[in-house]
Motif scaffolding. Sequence first.
Motif, PDB file in Angstrom:
ATOM      1  N   LEU A 249       0.837  -1.285  -0.060  1.00 41.55           N
ATOM      2  CA  LEU A 249      -0.041   0.207   0.137  1.00 41.55           C
ATOM      3  C   LEU A 249       0.813   1.301   0.172  1.00 41.55           C
ATOM      4  N   GLN A 250       1.998   1.128   0.709  1.00 39.11           N
ATOM      5  CA  GLN A 250       2.909   2.333   0.809  1.00 39.11           C
ATOM      6  C   GLN A 250       3.428   2.605  -0.913  1.00 39.11           C
ATOM      7  N   ILE A 251       3.694   1.666  -1.299  1.00 35.79           N
ATOM      8  CA  ILE A 251       4.234   1.703  -2.699  1.00 35.79           C
ATOM      9  C   ILE A 251       3.287   2.283  -3.616  1.00 35.79           C
ATOM     10  N   LEU A 252       2.018   1.957  -3.255  1.00 37.28           N
ATOM     11  CA  LEU A 252       0.950   2.505  -4.322  1.00 37.28           C
ATOM     12  C   LEU A 252       0.959   3.916  -3.968  1.00 37.28           C
ATOM     13  N   MET A 253       0.891   4.382  -2.778  1.00 38.76           N
ATOM     14  CA  MET A 253       0.613   5.604  -2.182  1.00 38.76           C
ATOM     15  C   MET A 253       1.638   6.505  -2.762  1.00 38.76           C
ATOM     16  N   LEU A 254       3.067   5.997  -2.927  1.00 35.55           N
ATOM     17  CA  LEU A 254       4.392   6.802  -3.356  1.00 35.55           C
ATOM     18  C   LEU A 254       4.050   7.025  -4.921  1.00 35.55           C
ATOM     19  N   TRP A 255       3.581   5.772  -5.543  1.00 33.66           N
ATOM     20  CA  TRP A 255       3.476   6.065  -7.097  1.00 33.66           C
ATOM     21  C   TRP A 255       2.290   6.898  -7.405  1.00 33.66           C
ATOM     22  N   PHE A 256       1.290   7.018  -6.741  1.00 35.60           N
ATOM     23  CA  PHE A 256       0.172   7.841  -7.180  1.00 35.60           C
ATOM     24  C   PHE A 256       0.521   9.394  -7.004  1.00 35.60           C
ATOM     25  N   ARG A 257       1.512   9.624  -5.621  1.00 36.49           N
ATOM     26  CA  ARG A 257       2.029  10.745  -5.337  1.00 36.49           C
ATOM     27  C   ARG A 257       2.917  11.270  -6.533  1.00 36.49           C
ATOM     28  N   ASP A 258       3.795  10.472  -7.173  1.00 33.74           N
ATOM     29  CA  ASP A 258       4.554  10.697  -8.067  1.00 33.74           C
ATOM     30  C   ASP A 258       3.775  11.061  -9.331  1.00 33.74           C
ATOM     31  N   LEU A 259       3.048  10.392  -9.736  1.00 34.04           N
ATOM     32  CA  LEU A 259       2.059  10.266 -10.902  1.00 34.04           C
ATOM     33  C   LEU A 259       1.560  11.787 -10.935  1.00 34.04           C
ATOM     34  N   ALA A 260       0.880  12.306  -9.771  1.00 38.21           N
ATOM     35  CA  ALA A 260       0.523  13.854  -9.746  1.00 38.21           C
ATOM     36  C   ALA A 260       1.609  14.837  -9.532  1.00 38.21           C
ATOM     37  N   VAL A 261       2.484  14.618  -9.069  1.00 33.09           N
ATOM     38  CA  VAL A 261       3.608  15.596  -9.135  1.00 33.09           C
ATOM     39  C   VAL A 261       4.479  15.708 -10.649  1.00 33.09           C
ATOM     40  N   ASP A 275      13.648   5.879 -11.558  1.00 33.19           N
ATOM     41  CA  ASP A 275      13.864   4.967 -12.561  1.00 33.19           C
ATOM     42  C   ASP A 275      12.683   4.301 -13.157  1.00 33.19           C
ATOM     43  N   LYS A 276      11.655   5.161 -13.079  1.00 29.39           N
ATOM     44  CA  LYS A 276      10.445   4.321 -13.846  1.00 29.39           C
ATOM     45  C   LYS A 276       9.751   5.654 -14.503  1.00 29.39           C
ATOM     46  N   GLU A 277      10.370   6.408 -15.170  1.00 30.60           N
ATOM     47  CA  GLU A 277       9.945   7.472 -15.836  1.00 30.60           C
ATOM     48  C   GLU A 277       9.067   6.828 -17.248  1.00 30.60           C
ATOM     49  N   GLU A 278       9.192   5.831 -17.647  1.00 35.40           N
ATOM     50  CA  GLU A 278       8.493   5.451 -18.661  1.00 35.40           C
ATOM     51  C   GLU A 278       7.242   5.027 -18.345  1.00 35.40           C
ATOM     52  N   PHE A 279       6.848   4.344 -17.124  1.00 34.65           N
ATOM     53  CA  PHE A 279       5.598   4.065 -16.829  1.00 34.65           C
ATOM     54  C   PHE A 279       4.805   5.486 -16.307  1.00 34.65           C
ATOM     55  N   LEU A 280       5.768   6.616 -15.857  1.00 38.63           N
ATOM     56  CA  LEU A 280       5.102   7.932 -15.487  1.00 38.63           C
ATOM     57  C   LEU A 280       4.416   8.525 -16.726  1.00 38.63           C
ATOM     58  N   LEU A 281       5.299   8.292 -17.809  1.00 39.53           N
ATOM     59  CA  LEU A 281       4.715   8.912 -19.054  1.00 39.53           C
ATOM     60  C   LEU A 281       3.365   8.315 -19.545  1.00 39.53           C
ATOM     61  N   LYS A 282       3.508   6.980 -19.656  1.00 33.92           N
ATOM     62  CA  LYS A 282       2.287   6.024 -19.905  1.00 33.92           C
ATOM     63  C   LYS A 282       0.903   6.480 -19.136  1.00 33.92           C
ATOM     64  N   GLN A 283       1.355   6.907 -17.786  1.00 32.41           N
ATOM     65  CA  GLN A 283       0.114   6.959 -17.138  1.00 32.41           C
ATOM     66  C   GLN A 283      -0.086   8.501 -16.892  1.00 32.41           C
ATOM     67  N   SER A 284       0.358   9.506 -17.181  1.00 32.83           N
ATOM     68  CA  SER A 284       0.235  10.860 -17.018  1.00 32.83           C
ATOM     69  C   SER A 284      -0.967  11.456 -17.717  1.00 32.83           C
ATOM     70  N   PHE A 285      -1.859  10.440 -18.461  1.00 31.72           N
ATOM     71  CA  PHE A 285      -3.079  11.062 -18.924  1.00 31.72           C
ATOM     72  C   PHE A 285      -4.239  11.015 -17.987  1.00 31.72           C
ATOM     73  N   MET A 286      -3.778  10.424 -16.665  1.00 33.25           N
ATOM     74  CA  MET A 286      -4.877  10.096 -15.718  1.00 33.25           C
ATOM     75  C   MET A 286      -5.357  11.656 -15.275  1.00 33.25           C
ATOM     76  N   ASP A 287      -6.691  11.550 -14.750  1.00 29.29           N
ATOM     77  CA  ASP A 287      -7.167  12.913 -14.307  1.00 29.29           C
ATOM     78  C   ASP A 287      -6.671  13.184 -13.043  1.00 29.29           C
ATOM     79  N   PHE A 288      -6.317  14.529 -12.527  1.00 33.91           N
ATOM     80  CA  PHE A 288      -5.911  14.969 -11.132  1.00 33.91           C
ATOM     81  C   PHE A 288      -7.033  14.403 -10.043  1.00 33.91           C
TER      82      PHE A 288
END
Length: 326
Positions: A249-261, A275-288
């Motif tokens: 759950l902490q990993i999930l929290m950090l991920w979605f925090r990163d996604l927002a930032v 080290d996961k910029e590729e995933f951030l780029l792919k998922q950055s279409f999500m609504d705030f």
Amino acid sequence: MEYKDVIGHDLVVKSLKKACENHKMSHFYIFEGQQGLGKRSVARVFAKTLLCEKKGIEPCNNCNSCYKFDNRIHPDFKEVYPEKDIIKKGQIDELIKFINSSPFESEKKLIIIDEAHLMNKEAQNSLLKSLEEPPNYIHIILVSSDTKNLLPTIRSRGQQIRFYPIEGDKVADYLLNTLQVKKEHALFLSKLSNGSLGRAILLSESEDLFIRRDWLLELIDGLIRKEGFRIFAAVDYFYSNKDFTEELLQILMLWFRDLAVYKMTKDINFVINRDKEEFLLKQSFMDFELINDIIEKIQETSLNIQMNVNFQLAIETMLLKIQGEV
């Protein structure tokens, strides 16, 4: 071990040194704070200082007392640990015999009770009698990550010293420079550990932590692309990895925090999972708004699981929120 070896806690160390300088040491301390912060390490250095023949504000590391302390053969120092997650009355009764006998070599006797909240009620009541009128030569330090389980009468008698989470950059620097952890991983672990150096070290030794992170990122990627079949396999995965629920759950929290930032800044230097910029780029279409809702749902899920709400239902509802279905 010396104060210079302690990571963080500058104000605590300064306070303890000041007490030694002014000869105003309490006979009873309670060191409190979450696990893995270094409370026991600080307690040991403080105990070593009080037993040191030089009577300074920190141990000299040259006298006979310091030598015996470092080699765990000092006759005027006693450390008590839980046995099978409990400290029983018999252990405290033995300790009281140590308290009631005069020092063998030093002017003082030092006692550390680690994980003191694991004393059962009988043990705490037995210790309480010795705290009411302790001999002048006695100094007792309780180390605890859960002081609410100590009797109020014990808490009220001790000088409570609070240990706070260590700054993330100090944890990351230790992992990077002392344990040679990769820079990206050191940053991630410093955040995942919530400022607990001990936990960060344990996590750095885990062979499967980053495998679990990769699995979660693949899961998220599938869910936000409406691959609903993933939910059932994911619930099974969470159930079979129940021991790691908090970590997941902490990993999930950090991920979605990163996604927002990242969505807001487009700057990888502001995120934790660098080290996961590729995933951030792919998922950055999500609504705030959805990202914020998911973060709230993860927090709610963590709380529900702590309160023993149905585990499967809590996880399913969270995954549906990530998928945007609830």
